[in-house]
Write an enzyme that holds these catalytic residues in place. Structure first.
Site, mmCIF file in Angstrom:
data_model
loop_
_atom_site.group_PDB
_atom_site.id
_atom_site.type_symbol
_atom_site.label_atom_id
_atom_site.label_comp_id
_atom_site.label_asym_id
_atom_site.label_seq_id
_atom_site.Cartn_x
_atom_site.Cartn_y
_atom_site.Cartn_z
ATOM 1 N N GLU A 1 0.820 -1.221 0.000
ATOM 2 C CA GLU A 1 0.000 0.000 0.000
ATOM 3 C C GLU A 1 0.851 1.267 0.000
ATOM 4 O OE1 GLU A 1 -0.381 -2.596 2.020
ATOM 5 O OE2 GLU A 1 -2.280 -3.474 1.357
ATOM 6 N N HIS B 1 -10.962 -4.623 10.486
ATOM 7 C CA HIS B 1 -11.621 -4.566 9.176
ATOM 8 C C HIS B 1 -12.855 -3.669 9.228
ATOM 9 C CE1 HIS B 1 -9.003 -7.431 7.347
ATOM 10 N NE2 HIS B 1 -9.813 -7.722 6.355
#
Lengths: 323, 362
Positions: free
Chosen positions: B65, B134
């Site tokens: 990322e 999450h």
């Protein structure tokens, strides 16, 4: 040697000597406390910056690190804008917003310098990607030190560059220390090329204090990149003469020895090329002195400019947060 | 005389359409992310784009990322317009170095010479046991940094216009989407239009209480406002869709009219959007407040996975009804029926799946 080659070699000497003298002047004036920002000098490492940039075209882009003076100057960055930035003036390349670790010069192809270790590496990938997207044959070059190879983003960057066969050069300027910690205390005994091997990227390199060898290795990598053959890791071993940050020598504080320093000083990249040119009768003391004097005049004028330049208007401090 | 066709799309479809419109209009727009070119296509939001634009403009990414965010910033500096998509906000945390140190500062440090036209979409997970890493709604973390823009779409028409505006913006824009907002439906005009990224908007005018909501909580707030109306409470509902640049003016003006403020957002209650808005109202319109401001958000612990532990974790329409009714001094007799109806509706499904009541059309 043909005349053109002689001129090129002399220009390598002039470029290295110029960087050396500019940084010596920064070191000499730093105690005045008017350059009120950190400085990371490249003294002793000039051959990497000059050799790499000598193999580049004006439209090739470089990105650099906290130790960016030499890269900026070697690629053609404006000296007055650099010094004015260090003096915090409006005429500085960042208008006084960046200091010495954020040097850039769009006209010279110095896209940016970033003070966080490894931070400029993926930026170079994006620049290279844009070259492909726009159908250009320019290359993108990231300068970084040995410490950056310990960052995760180094590996992310090499992986990405390999997958997309980017026209990118990753120039590892190994000066053996990260601040005051030696390479052996931070990395296992294995060649840097093993890191590139892991990402299916070829490694090239040379003695980082031999400017002509640096230029030749870089030229091979540039040729590969322009031919669409992808990125190269370039490894150049060199040595930082002065302290990590600041104008002083620091061999007395205990992390490295005077003996080690002197052995690298003997391999001074500027003196080495000068000796070679003298032996080939391509320059003499009078010629060297003339170069020094011309550079000295330029430096004197640039410092005078920077010190006389106005500070930025405090009213502008909130400008350009957004484009 | 022909009537214009009404198209009802989900927010996910609207986001896909916005990307398509932007890519068709400007060849410098390209998409990067983990899963953007896979068969699931980021919950359908990039569906068909690979086939239409090819793998050079819909680029599948390695699991790196920070690395690909830096690449996007480099490309943006060179005049390209990358759109990064993260399937979870939590994944984007690995890219904070590039976002905070570079994307947010390049315009400022270059004294306006450089710009970073970058869009980062990231999705807040919820339900089905997503668990602590999450499901984070970390918009205030990003909004704290000057130089970034932070947008949280809630409704389909706005989502499309906001994403097109983001892709045409010369700044780094983070678009934080709640996964359950993706299901919300609404009328979406065809073609290109923009919804400016310049502040909140009044979605439902009202007189008795100002309810400011972000993201998915806007949908719960709108449903709550319906029930409150039956109970005689006129709620003004404001969509705080743009958190940075932060523009509290509309909220302050609303509180001057209603005298009451509650903020319901998807993030942690402390140091959240509600805290900032309550502070602004207190600074600028303390005298107009007829009751202390209320803020609702997530409690001071991570998101547990088991639904047995989630009972009081998320505020919902009932929370909003009760709080707003209390603030406005609603007649308890008039409140009972609509409140019980909402409670019965919510009880029909487990709490860990999206409820159709909040799918609109809005």
């Amino acid at each position: 040697m043909r005349t053109a080659e002689i001129d090129e070699t002399l220009s390598l000497l002039r470029a290295m000597l110029r960087i050396r003298l500019i940084e010596e002047e920064i070191a000499a004036r730093y105690a005045e406390q008017e350059m009120r920002c950190p400085v990371h000098l490249s003294t002793g490492q000039e051959a990497v910056a000059v050799g790499v940039c000598a193999a580049l075209r004006p439209d090739d882009k470089v990105v650099s690190t906290h130790r960016c003076h030499a890269h900026y100057l070697a690629k053609g960055g404006d000296l007055k804008a650099m010094l004015a930035e260090m003096y915090g003036r409006a005429a500085g390349c960042c208008g006084g917003r960046g200091g010495s670790m954020h040097l850039f010069d769009d006209d010279a192809g110095v896209l940016l310098s970033l003070p966080i270790v490894g931070s400029c590496l993926p930026i170079a990938n994006g620049v290279a990607l844009s070259m492909i997207q726009r159908g250009l044959d320019a290359v993108s070059v990231a300068f970084f030190g040995d410490g950056a190879t310990e960052e995760g983003v180094f590996h992310e960057t090499l992986n990405f560059a390999a997958v997309h066969r980017l026209p990118a050069l990753f120039v590892l300027e190994n000066n053996l220390y990260s601040c005051y910690t030696g390479l052996d205390d931070r990395q296992p005994a294995r060649p840097f090329s093993a890191l590139a091997d892991a990402h299916a990227i070829p490694t090239d390199g040379a003695d980082g204090n031999d400017v002509e060898a640096v230029r030749e290795a870089t030229a091979r990598a540039v040729a590969r990149a322009r031919a669409g053959e992808g990125p190269t890791l370039l490894v150049f071993d060199t040595y930082r003469w002065r302290e990590h940050c600041g104008p002083n020598f620091d061999n007395d504080i205990g992390y490295r020895t005077e003996t080690e320093f002197l052995s690298w000083k003997d391999r001074c990249p500027v003196e080495r090329l000068a000796t070679r040119l003298r032996a080939a009768d391509l320059i003499d003391e009078a010629g060297l002195e003339a170069i020094r004097n011309a550079i000295g005049d330029e430096i004197g004028e640039a410092f005078a400019f920077a010190k006389a330049a106005p500070f930025p208007d405090p009213e502008t401090v909130g400008n350009h947060v957004y484009a | 005389m022909s009537t214009p066709e009404t198209r009802i799309l989900t927010v996910a479809e609207a986001l896909r359409e916005a990307t398509d419109v932007a890519m068709e209009r400007d060849e410098s727009v390209f998409v990067m992310g983990e899963g953007v070119a896979d068969p699931k296509a980021i919950f359908g939001t990039t569906g068909g784009l690979l086939e239409k634009y090819g793998s050079r403009r819909v680029m599948e990414m390695p699991i790196a990322e920070n690395g690909f965010t830096g690449a996007a910033i480099g490309a943006a500096l060179m005049g390209r317009r990358p759109l990064i998509i993260h399937q979870r906000v939590d994944f984007a945390l690995l890219s904070l170095e590039q976002l905070f140190n570079n994307a947010a500062k390049i315009s400022y440090v270059s004294n306006g010479k450089h710009r970073v036209p970058l869009v980062v979409r990231m999705i807040v997970g919820r339900g089905w046991g997503q668990g602590p890493a999450h499901s984070q709604s970390l918009e205030t973390l990003f909004a704290m940094v000057p130089g970034l823009k932070v947008v949280m779409p809630s409704t389909a028409r706005e989502a499309k216009g906001q994403l097109i505006a983001a892709l045409e913006d010369d700044n780094p824009v983070l678009v934080i989407e709640h996964r359950w907002v993706h299901y919300a439906t609404g009328e979406v005009p065809p073609g290109r239009y923009v919804v400016p990224l310049d502040g909140p908007r009044i979605v439902r005018p009202g007189a008795d209480v100002t309810i400011v909501a972000t993201s998915y909580m806007l949908l719960e707030a709108l449903c709550a406002a319906e029930a409150l109306a039956e109970a005689g409470v006129s709620a003004e509902v404001i969509d705080m869709a743009v958190i940075r640049p932060f523009s509290p003016r509309m909220v302050v003006d609303s509180v001057r009219r209603t005298g009451r403020l509650m903020v319901v957002d998807t993030g942690f209650r402390r140091f959240g959007v509600g805290a900032e808005l309550a502070a602004c109202v207190a600074e600028e319109a303390l005298g107009a407040l007829r009751a202390p401001p209320l803020r609702f958000g997530l409690p001071d612990h991570p998101t547990p996975s088991s639904r047995a532990l989630l009972g009081g974790f998320y505020p919902n329409a009932l929370t909003i009804i009760d709080a707003a009714a209390g603030l406005a001094g609603a007649d308890p007799l008039r409140l009972t029926a609509p409140r019980e109806r909402m409670a019965a509706e919510l009880a029909k499904l487990p709490m860990d799946v999206p409820h159709p009541t909040f799918r609109g059309p809005f």
